[in-house]
Design an enzyme around this catalytic site. Structure first.
Site, PDB file in Angstrom:
ATOM      1  N   CYS A 113      31.995  39.312  36.848  1.00 46.90           N
ATOM      2  CA  CYS A 113      32.103  40.272  37.689  1.00 46.90           C
ATOM      3  C   CYS A 113      30.549  40.866  38.383  1.00 46.90           C
ATOM      4  CB  CYS A 113      32.246  41.412  36.967  1.00 46.90           C
ATOM      5  SG  CYS A 113      32.234  43.084  38.881  1.00 46.90           S
ATOM      6  N   CYS A 210      36.866  46.898  32.095  1.00 50.44           N
ATOM      7  CA  CYS A 210      36.734  47.967  33.055  1.00 50.44           C
ATOM      8  C   CYS A 210      38.582  48.293  32.926  1.00 50.44           C
ATOM      9  CB  CYS A 210      36.562  48.263  33.896  1.00 50.44           C
ATOM     10  SG  CYS A 210      36.292  46.745  34.945  1.00 50.44           S
TER      11      CYS A 210
END
Length: 384
Positions: A113, A210
């Site tokens: 990410c 997440c």
């Protein structure tokens, strides 16, 4: 004269884009820079279906977090934008995470990410907005070198240090990235949040991946790749078949509990064989790893990586985020890059990151790192 971001401008003439996740850390970064007089713009990324995950505490970039980031921006008086990066995030992070697990690896989506979304796509957006720098709430230190380049170092707060997840940051990205919390303890960050009167001052820190909304990686994989998970045998390192499993995605290297075996001795997952759909188990000593082959290396050192050769370079490496760097020898030749651990490590898993530091000192410089491609047991000769 340089300002606090190491730029030869006054704060008022310096535009800063702050990546605001809605948490305490990035919110404090935005507030501190605004207080110093910088031209601050806040950006929050919508990375997945936040409607599905809005109920989950501690997940970054979910619906509540977007709302919290907007509230902070309003409170400190800066413009704030929400960018829909959901499709990019799915392709670059979630899909790769899924494929890696199905291949018997233990991936770290936070690294991907940062590499593919925050420090590539968001960085490009920051440039389009005329920003001089992109600031984040990561706990890692960036220092200016005498020649003007920037070096990455471990954070002042060892309990919060996030250098393990940022090893893939390139020299070009470091030129524009800034990490204002790198020299602060977490307690001081929360104090600042209270002083600024931010509503998120007592908000809990994000802990998990997440997009894994229920805390089970296997559920995500089975939902995204229905039918891809196959059962197979649980095999001892000596060749004995001890039982069966419902899919290698339910296991990780080093795992002891939940194997469902009764053989009269403690056994650990030693290796995951995706091709044969096998979970290989053995005694604890079978986990000991002495040699690691790494791929996709990002190098931040001063000398060319290929110049290290067989003689190698004394470094310290971290093979899991929860472990301290350990002494090792880094070698790079025409056949690839290897790390020889001076003392064996347990539970080293392909797919994880091997992060390279200048030493094992608390504020050591990050020299780079790579993805663990293969591990070789302690008993194997170094030339294997």
């Amino acid at each position: 004269m340089l300002n606090s971001l190491d730029l030869p401008k006054s704060p008022a003439e310096t535009r800063v884009v702050v990546a605001m996740s809605g948490g305490v850390d990035s919110s404090v970064v935005a507030a501190l820079l605004k207080q110093e007089g910088y031209d601050v713009i806040g950006i929050t990324l919508q990375l997945y279906d936040h409607g599905e995950a809005a109920h989950r505490k501690g997940a970054c970039c979910a619906g509540q977090d977007i709302y919290d980031a907007r509230r902070v921006a309003e409170a400190i008086g800066i413009p704030h934008y929400v960018l829909d990066y959901e499709e990019r995030f799915r392709k670059a992070v979630i899909d790769r995470f899924t494929q890696s697990y199905l291949a018997g690896e233990t991936p770290i989506p936070c690294v991907e990410c940062n590499r593919s979304i925050k420090f590539r796509d968001l960085l490009e957006t920051a440039r389009e907005l005329g920003a001089d720098v992109l600031a984040t709430g990561h706990y890692v230190a960036s220092r200016r070198l005498p020649d003007g380049r920037r070096a990455l170092h471990r954070a002042a707060d060892p309990d919060r240090d996030q250098s393990y997840f940022l090893y893939a940051t390139t020299p070009e990205q470091l030129d524009i990235l800034r990490f204002p919390l790198g020299e602060l303890p977490k307690e001081k960050t929360r104090d600042y949040a209270r002083q600024f009167g931010l509503a998120i001052a007592e908000k809990a820190d994000s802990q998990d991946i997440c997009f894994v909304t229920q805390g089970r990686y296997s559920d995500v994989i089975e939902r995204l790749k229905p039918g891809a998970v196959q059962g197979g045998e649980i095999v001892h390192v000596d060749g004995r078949v001890l039982g069966r499993h419902e899919g290698i995605i339910h296991y990780t290297v080093g795992q002891r509990k939940g194997l469902g075996l009764s053989v009269g001795e403690p056994l650990y997952v030693v290796r995951l064989d995706a091709k044969e759909a096998r979970v290989v188990v053995g005694p604890r000593e079978a986990l000991a790893t002495k040699l690691i082959r790494i791929m996709d290396v990002n190098w931040l050192g001063d000398v060319p990586l290929e110049s290290l050769g067989e003689q190698g370079m004394e470094v310290a490496v971290r093979v899991r985020s929860t472990r301290e760097p350990r002494p090792a020898i880094l070698r790079s030749t025409g056949t690839g890059t290897t790390v020889e651990l001076l003392s064996a490590e347990d539970g080293v898993s392909p797919g994880q990151a091997c992060v390279i530091y200048e030493s094992d000192a608390p504020r050591a410089r990050v020299l780079g790192g790579g993805t663990i491609a293969r591990t070789i047991a302690q008993a194997a000769p170094a030339a294997a």
